[in-house]
Enzyme design. Sequence first.
Site, PDB file in Angstrom:
ATOM      1  N   LYS A 105      14.217  63.317  63.786  1.00 31.77           N
ATOM      2  CA  LYS A 105      13.966  64.771  63.866  1.00 31.77           C
ATOM      3  C   LYS A 105      13.296  65.100  65.208  1.00 31.77           C
ATOM      4  O   LYS A 105      13.582  64.449  66.207  1.00 31.77           O
ATOM      5  CB  LYS A 105      13.133  65.234  62.666  1.00 31.77           C
TER       6      LYS A 105
ATOM      7  N   HIS B 252      22.650  68.809  58.306  1.00 35.65           N
ATOM      8  CA  HIS B 252      21.377  68.446  57.663  1.00 35.65           C
ATOM      9  C   HIS B 252      20.796  69.712  57.024  1.00 35.65           C
ATOM     10  O   HIS B 252      20.979  70.813  57.535  1.00 35.65           O
ATOM     11  CB  HIS B 252      20.420  67.875  58.714  1.00 35.65           C
TER      12      HIS B 252
ATOM     13  N   GLY C 168      11.312  64.940  52.671  1.00 33.55           N
ATOM     14  CA  GLY C 168       9.965  65.108  53.217  1.00 33.55           C
ATOM     15  C   GLY C 168       8.917  65.494  52.187  1.00 33.55           C
ATOM     16  O   GLY C 168       7.822  65.921  52.547  1.00 33.55           O
TER      17      GLY C 168
ATOM     18  N   ASN D 175      16.636  59.306  61.014  1.00 33.29           N
ATOM     19  CA  ASN D 175      16.638  60.645  61.611  1.00 33.29           C
ATOM     20  C   ASN D 175      15.214  60.930  62.084  1.00 33.29           C
ATOM     21  O   ASN D 175      14.346  61.237  61.281  1.00 33.29           O
ATOM     22  CB  ASN D 175      17.081  61.667  60.544  1.00 33.29           C
TER      23      ASN D 175
ATOM     24  N   SER E  96      13.001  61.097  50.951  1.00 30.44           N
ATOM     25  CA  SER E  96      11.802  60.311  50.630  1.00 30.44           C
ATOM     26  C   SER E  96      12.105  58.849  50.299  1.00 30.44           C
ATOM     27  O   SER E  96      11.456  58.266  49.430  1.00 30.44           O
ATOM     28  CB  SER E  96      11.014  60.988  49.503  1.00 30.44           C
TER      29      SER E  96
ATOM     30  N   GLU F 259      21.622  64.353  50.152  1.00 32.25           N
ATOM     31  CA  GLU F 259      20.190  64.566  50.358  1.00 32.25           C
ATOM     32  C   GLU F 259      19.728  65.771  49.547  1.00 32.25           C
ATOM     33  O   GLU F 259      19.835  66.919  50.014  1.00 32.25           O
ATOM     34  CB  GLU F 259      19.908  64.829  51.833  1.00 32.25           C
TER      35      GLU F 259
ATOM     36  N   GLU G 123      17.983  70.953  57.093  1.00 34.73           N
ATOM     37  CA  GLU G 123      17.158  71.761  58.011  1.00 34.73           C
ATOM     38  C   GLU G 123      18.050  72.617  58.915  1.00 34.73           C
ATOM     39  O   GLU G 123      17.692  73.746  59.263  1.00 34.73           O
ATOM     40  CB  GLU G 123      16.220  70.842  58.816  1.00 34.73           C
TER      41      GLU G 123
HETATM   42  C1  PEP Z   1      15.937  63.619  56.114  1.00 29.60           C
HETATM   43  O1  PEP Z   1      15.408  64.554  56.683  1.00 29.60           O
HETATM   44  O2  PEP Z   1      17.128  63.360  56.307  1.00 29.60           O
HETATM   45  C2  PEP Z   1      15.128  62.847  55.176  1.00 29.60           C
HETATM   46  C3  PEP Z   1      15.752  62.144  54.288  1.00 29.60           C
HETATM   47  O3  PEP Z   1      13.758  62.946  55.315  1.00 29.60           O
HETATM   48  P1  PEP Z   1      12.653  62.091  54.497  1.00 29.60           P
HETATM   49  O4  PEP Z   1      13.128  60.668  54.464  1.00 29.60           O
HETATM   50  O5  PEP Z   1      11.404  62.253  55.288  1.00 29.60           O
HETATM   51  O6  PEP Z   1      12.573  62.688  53.144  1.00 29.60           O
END
Ligand code: PEP
Length: 254
Positions: free
Chosen positions: A12, A98, A176, A10, A216, A170, A100
């Site tokens: 983003k 997601h 993040g 992703n 992460s 997630e 976000e």
């Molecule tokens: C995400 O936004 O789906 C995600 C998993 O981000 P990150 O890997 O940066 O934690």
Amino acid sequence: MPRTTIVAGNWKMNLDRARARELAAAVAARRGEAAGVELVLCPPAVYLETVGATLAGAKSDVGLGAQNMLDKPSGAFTGEVAPPMLVDVGCRYVILGHSERRTLFGETDAAVNAKAKAALAAGLVPIVCVGETLAEREAGKTAAVVTTQVQDSLAGLSPTDLEKVVVAYEPVWAIGTGKVATPEQAQEVHALIRGLLAHLASPAVAAQVRIQYGGSVKPDNAASLAAQPDIDGALVGGASLKADDFLGIAKAFA
Ligand code: PEP
């Protein structure tokens, strides 16, 4: 049949057109390092066509995915993108719900549900995201929150459609932040999700659904997550912006 693992990047709202093309070309060129893993790149909507063309030019089987869409086929929805448009530019996947989107743009489980149905109707594979916040985990509400999100986001899907869906667990506190869930924490929720899918459809269908972990994920923690029986891949944010890291993670799921 064993589940084919799936690792999606992703991107983003990052990169520019040249860097998107470069990253897609690098992943396509090195795709063989993660043979057997389904790979998906989800660039910003305006770069879908560029990334799709790069992947097609490389004759790569790396899939193209969008980060969002509306649940309508066309019409007066300024600023939105329709499922058939995604298909038209070569998408096979779309990330839905997601965290976000849920926290910054107010997306509800009902909205995610409508989008999942519209995606499937258009022939797209929805990657449906669920996960609890830190406050919810600390209050002991993880199972309740994830249960509601899974049940409401996937309500009314036929078993045939449900089998095509990818679920991404997630935990919001891990996205993040550099704080990855332990493999045991993740496995516990993945097993819960598979149980919910069995209730929504059947154990046979639940056994086919891929459940990704996201939050992460890095090359150095991917293997311990991949070793868990119900973790079938990863949804990767930050680390998907570097070909080395993305492929390092993908390799762990091969
Ligand atoms: C995400 O936004 O789906 C995600 C998993 O981000 P990150 O890997 O940066 O934690």
